[in-house]
Design a protein around this motif. Structure first.
Motif, PDB file in Angstrom:
ATOM      1  N   THR A 191     -61.281 -23.578 -17.350  1.00 22.17           N
ATOM      2  CA  THR A 191     -62.049 -23.260 -18.565  1.00 22.17           C
ATOM      3  C   THR A 191     -63.540 -23.104 -18.258  1.00 22.17           C
ATOM      4  OG1 THR A 191     -62.375 -25.594 -19.174  1.00 22.17           O
ATOM      5  CG2 THR A 191     -60.425 -24.484 -20.053  1.00 22.17           C
ATOM      6  N   GLY A 192     -64.011 -23.780 -17.190  1.00 23.46           N
ATOM      7  CA  GLY A 192     -65.421 -23.642 -16.807  1.00 23.46           C
ATOM      8  C   GLY A 192     -65.747 -22.175 -16.515  1.00 23.46           C
ATOM      9  N   TYR A 204     -66.751 -20.388 -19.664  1.00 21.35           N
ATOM     10  CA  TYR A 204     -68.138 -20.681 -20.071  1.00 21.35           C
ATOM     11  C   TYR A 204     -69.124 -19.977 -19.137  1.00 21.35           C
ATOM     12  CZ  TYR A 204     -66.324 -23.977 -23.437  1.00 21.35           C
ATOM     13  OH  TYR A 204     -65.662 -24.514 -24.505  1.00 21.35           O
ATOM     14  N   ARG A 205     -68.724 -19.874 -17.872  1.00 17.19           N
ATOM     15  CA  ARG A 205     -69.590 -19.190 -16.905  1.00 17.19           C
ATOM     16  C   ARG A 205     -69.667 -17.688 -17.216  1.00 17.19           C
ATOM     17  NH1 ARG A 205     -70.551 -21.877 -11.913  1.00 17.19           N
ATOM     18  NH2 ARG A 205     -69.910 -24.035 -12.089  1.00 17.19           N
ATOM     19  N   SER A 209     -73.911 -24.599 -18.614  1.00 20.73           N
ATOM     20  CA  SER A 209     -74.063 -25.944 -19.151  1.00 20.73           C
ATOM     21  C   SER A 209     -74.942 -25.921 -20.406  1.00 20.73           C
ATOM     22  CB  SER A 209     -74.653 -26.858 -18.071  1.00 20.73           C
ATOM     23  OG  SER A 209     -74.937 -28.125 -18.587  1.00 20.73           O
ATOM     24  N   SER A 250     -73.117 -23.903 -23.350  1.00 22.07           N
ATOM     25  CA  SER A 250     -71.853 -24.476 -23.843  1.00 22.07           C
ATOM     26  C   SER A 250     -72.081 -25.555 -24.905  1.00 22.07           C
ATOM     27  CB  SER A 250     -71.027 -25.036 -22.677  1.00 22.07           C
ATOM     28  OG  SER A 250     -71.709 -26.109 -22.074  1.00 22.07           O
ATOM     29  N   ARG A 268     -68.284 -22.477 -28.158  1.00 24.25           N
ATOM     30  CA  ARG A 268     -67.142 -23.372 -27.939  1.00 24.25           C
ATOM     31  C   ARG A 268     -65.939 -22.950 -28.781  1.00 24.25           C
ATOM     32  NH1 ARG A 268     -68.651 -26.948 -24.486  1.00 24.25           N
ATOM     33  NH2 ARG A 268     -66.497 -27.620 -24.412  1.00 24.25           N
ATOM     34  N   GLY A 298     -61.620 -28.943 -17.277  1.00 17.57           N
ATOM     35  CA  GLY A 298     -62.855 -28.670 -18.003  1.00 17.57           C
ATOM     36  C   GLY A 298     -63.580 -29.949 -18.348  1.00 17.57           C
ATOM     37  N   ARG A 299     -64.134 -30.003 -19.578  1.00 15.64           N
ATOM     38  CA  ARG A 299     -64.886 -31.178 -20.013  1.00 15.64           C
ATOM     39  C   ARG A 299     -64.287 -31.812 -21.267  1.00 15.64           C
ATOM     40  NH1 ARG A 299     -66.649 -29.099 -16.158  1.00 15.64           N
ATOM     41  NH2 ARG A 299     -68.730 -29.154 -15.241  1.00 15.64           N
ATOM     42  N   ASP A 300     -63.600 -30.973 -22.073  1.00 17.01           N
ATOM     43  CA  ASP A 300     -63.104 -31.435 -23.375  1.00 17.01           C
ATOM     44  C   ASP A 300     -61.618 -31.147 -23.532  1.00 17.01           C
ATOM     45  OD1 ASP A 300     -63.371 -28.689 -23.301  1.00 17.01           O
ATOM     46  OD2 ASP A 300     -63.965 -28.500 -25.395  1.00 17.01           O
ATOM     47  N   ARG A 317     -70.294 -29.847  -3.454  1.00 20.99           N
ATOM     48  CA  ARG A 317     -70.860 -28.595  -3.975  1.00 20.99           C
ATOM     49  C   ARG A 317     -71.669 -27.899  -2.876  1.00 20.99           C
ATOM     50  NH1 ARG A 317     -68.575 -26.499  -8.125  1.00 20.99           N
ATOM     51  NH2 ARG A 317     -69.615 -27.048 -10.036  1.00 20.99           N
ATOM     52  N   ARG A 351     -76.999 -31.591 -15.154  1.00 20.80           N
ATOM     53  CA  ARG A 351     -75.905 -30.893 -15.836  1.00 20.80           C
ATOM     54  C   ARG A 351     -74.942 -31.906 -16.470  1.00 20.80           C
ATOM     55  NH1 ARG A 351     -71.882 -27.135 -14.108  1.00 20.80           N
ATOM     56  NH2 ARG A 351     -72.046 -27.448 -11.870  1.00 20.80           N
ATOM     57  N   ASP A 378     -73.891 -32.302 -20.288  1.00 18.57           N
ATOM     58  CA  ASP A 378     -72.486 -32.163 -20.682  1.00 18.57           C
ATOM     59  C   ASP A 378     -71.962 -33.434 -21.374  1.00 18.57           C
ATOM     60  OD1 ASP A 378     -72.614 -29.679 -19.463  1.00 18.57           O
ATOM     61  OD2 ASP A 378     -71.500 -30.257 -17.666  1.00 18.57           O
ATOM     62  N   ARG A 435     -74.151 -33.903 -25.216  1.00 17.27           N
ATOM     63  CA  ARG A 435     -74.276 -32.899 -26.270  1.00 17.27           C
ATOM     64  C   ARG A 435     -73.540 -33.393 -27.519  1.00 17.27           C
ATOM     65  NH1 ARG A 435     -70.560 -29.099 -22.714  1.00 17.27           N
ATOM     66  NH2 ARG A 435     -68.547 -29.923 -23.331  1.00 17.27           N
TER      67      ARG A 435
HETATM   68  O1   DC Z   1     -66.469 -26.725 -14.545  1.00 16.32           O
HETATM   69  P1   DC Z   1     -67.648 -25.821 -14.357  1.00 16.32           P
HETATM   70  O2   DC Z   1     -68.719 -26.416 -13.482  1.00 16.32           O
HETATM   71  O3   DC Z   1     -67.243 -24.456 -13.892  1.00 16.32           O
HETATM   72  O4   DC Z   1     -68.274 -25.640 -15.840  1.00 16.32           O
HETATM   73  C1   DC Z   1     -69.496 -24.969 -16.068  1.00 16.32           C
HETATM   74  C2   DC Z   1     -70.142 -25.502 -17.340  1.00 16.32           C
HETATM   75  O5   DC Z   1     -69.362 -25.116 -18.478  1.00 16.32           O
HETATM   76  C3   DC Z   1     -70.248 -27.030 -17.430  1.00 16.32           C
HETATM   77  O6   DC Z   1     -71.497 -27.498 -16.964  1.00 16.32           O
HETATM   78  C4   DC Z   1     -70.075 -27.327 -18.902  1.00 16.32           C
HETATM   79  C5   DC Z   1     -69.322 -26.147 -19.441  1.00 16.32           C
HETATM   80  N1   DC Z   1     -67.919 -26.466 -19.780  1.00 16.32           N
HETATM   81  C6   DC Z   1     -67.675 -27.025 -21.002  1.00 16.32           C
HETATM   82  O7   DC Z   1     -68.607 -27.309 -21.762  1.00 16.32           O
HETATM   83  N2   DC Z   1     -66.391 -27.265 -21.388  1.00 16.32           N
HETATM   84  C7   DC Z   1     -65.365 -26.988 -20.577  1.00 16.32           C
HETATM   85  N3   DC Z   1     -64.115 -27.216 -21.007  1.00 16.32           N
HETATM   86  C8   DC Z   1     -65.596 -26.444 -19.291  1.00 16.32           C
HETATM   87  C9   DC Z   1     -66.903 -26.213 -18.905  1.00 16.32           C
END
Ligand code: DC
Length: 217
Positions: A32-33, A36-37, A97, A100, A106, A126-128, A154, A177, A181, A184
């Motif tokens: 999912t990142g 957002y990218r 970041s 998003s 979102r 992802g994050r959520d 990284r 970042r 994340d 927020r």
């Molecule tokens: O996982 P990544 O580093 O490729 O994600 C890039 C940015 O996208 C991360 O800093 C926050 C956002 N992101 C998000 O808010 N929710 C997600 N499910 C995936 C990524």
């Protein structure tokens, strides 16, 4: 559905692990990142600044983001163009970041992710994912590692691609970042109550994969 949700901070190894787990389980891997990218890339190309919320929201209607699979690899498309090769820069990482945090961004991407999770069994990172996108996933993992380990991973990844970078800068960016994340207002990164916490700092890839497979069975 046997969906597997993997959340965690940048550089925790989510995509490496998720790809292998997906292959072993015969599931589709959804990064999912990358979505957002792709959105961030569009925003950068349009010359929009992070603080121009109205323009970011307008951009949501102009950017058609979708994913397809080519030889089992996820390819993200932005208005029909494959952008996989363009979304891994530090500039795009930081813009993703920042942008998003926007509710409209979102809403648009979560809808696409939920549709994918309904259609087929997925390993989604992802994050959520465990907290919002696939709230009902039977297997949820919160994958993390120490700041130093994540920064080094990284760094190695970028150096391998021939991108010159500075380890301290990478560490600083990662911490910044993560802070954004995790703090927020909408869908911040946090461990879902029913997610299993895994610290991969001193685990091998194989160990993490085996643990997740075990947890998913
Ligand atoms: O996982 P990544 O580093 O490729 O994600 C890039 C940015 O996208 C991360 O800093 C926050 C956002 N992101 C998000 O808010 N929710 C997600 N499910 C995936 C990524």
């Amino acid at each position: 559905m046997g969906n597997i949700a993997i959340d965690g901070p940048a550089g925790a190894g989510k995509s490496t692990i998720a790809k292998i787990v997906a292959k072993k389980k015969g599931y589709i891997y959804v990064d999912t990142g990358a979505m957002y990218r792709a959105m961030a890339l569009f925003i950068i190309r349009e010359g929009i600044k992070p603080e121009e919320t109205d323009k970011i929201e307008e951009a949501c209607d102009k950017a058609d983001i979708s994913i397809k699979y080519v030889d089992g690899e996820q390819v993200v498309t932005l208005n029909g163009e494959s952008v996989n090769g363009l979304i891994r820069t530090e500039e795009v990482s930081n813009m993703a970041s920042v942008t998003s945090v926007n509710a409209k961004v979102r809403e648009k991407l979560v809808a696409l992710q939920q549709k994918l999770g309904k259609e087929t069994d997925v390993v989604m990172d992802g994050r959520d994912i465990g907290t919002v996108v696939l709230k009902d996933a039977p297997c949820k993992i919160y994958l993390t590692a120490s700041d130093d380990v994540r920064a080094k991973r990284r760094y190695d990844e970028l150096m391998e691609k021939g991108v010159q970078c500075d380890l301290n800068e990478i560490k600083k960016d990662i911490i910044e970042r993560d802070h954004r994340d995790m703090n927020r207002a909408i869908s911040p990164l946090r461990r879902a109550d029913d997610a299993v916490f895994l610290d991969s700092s001193s685990m091998t890839i194989d160990e993490v994969v085996s643990k997740i497979i075990e947890l998913s069975e």
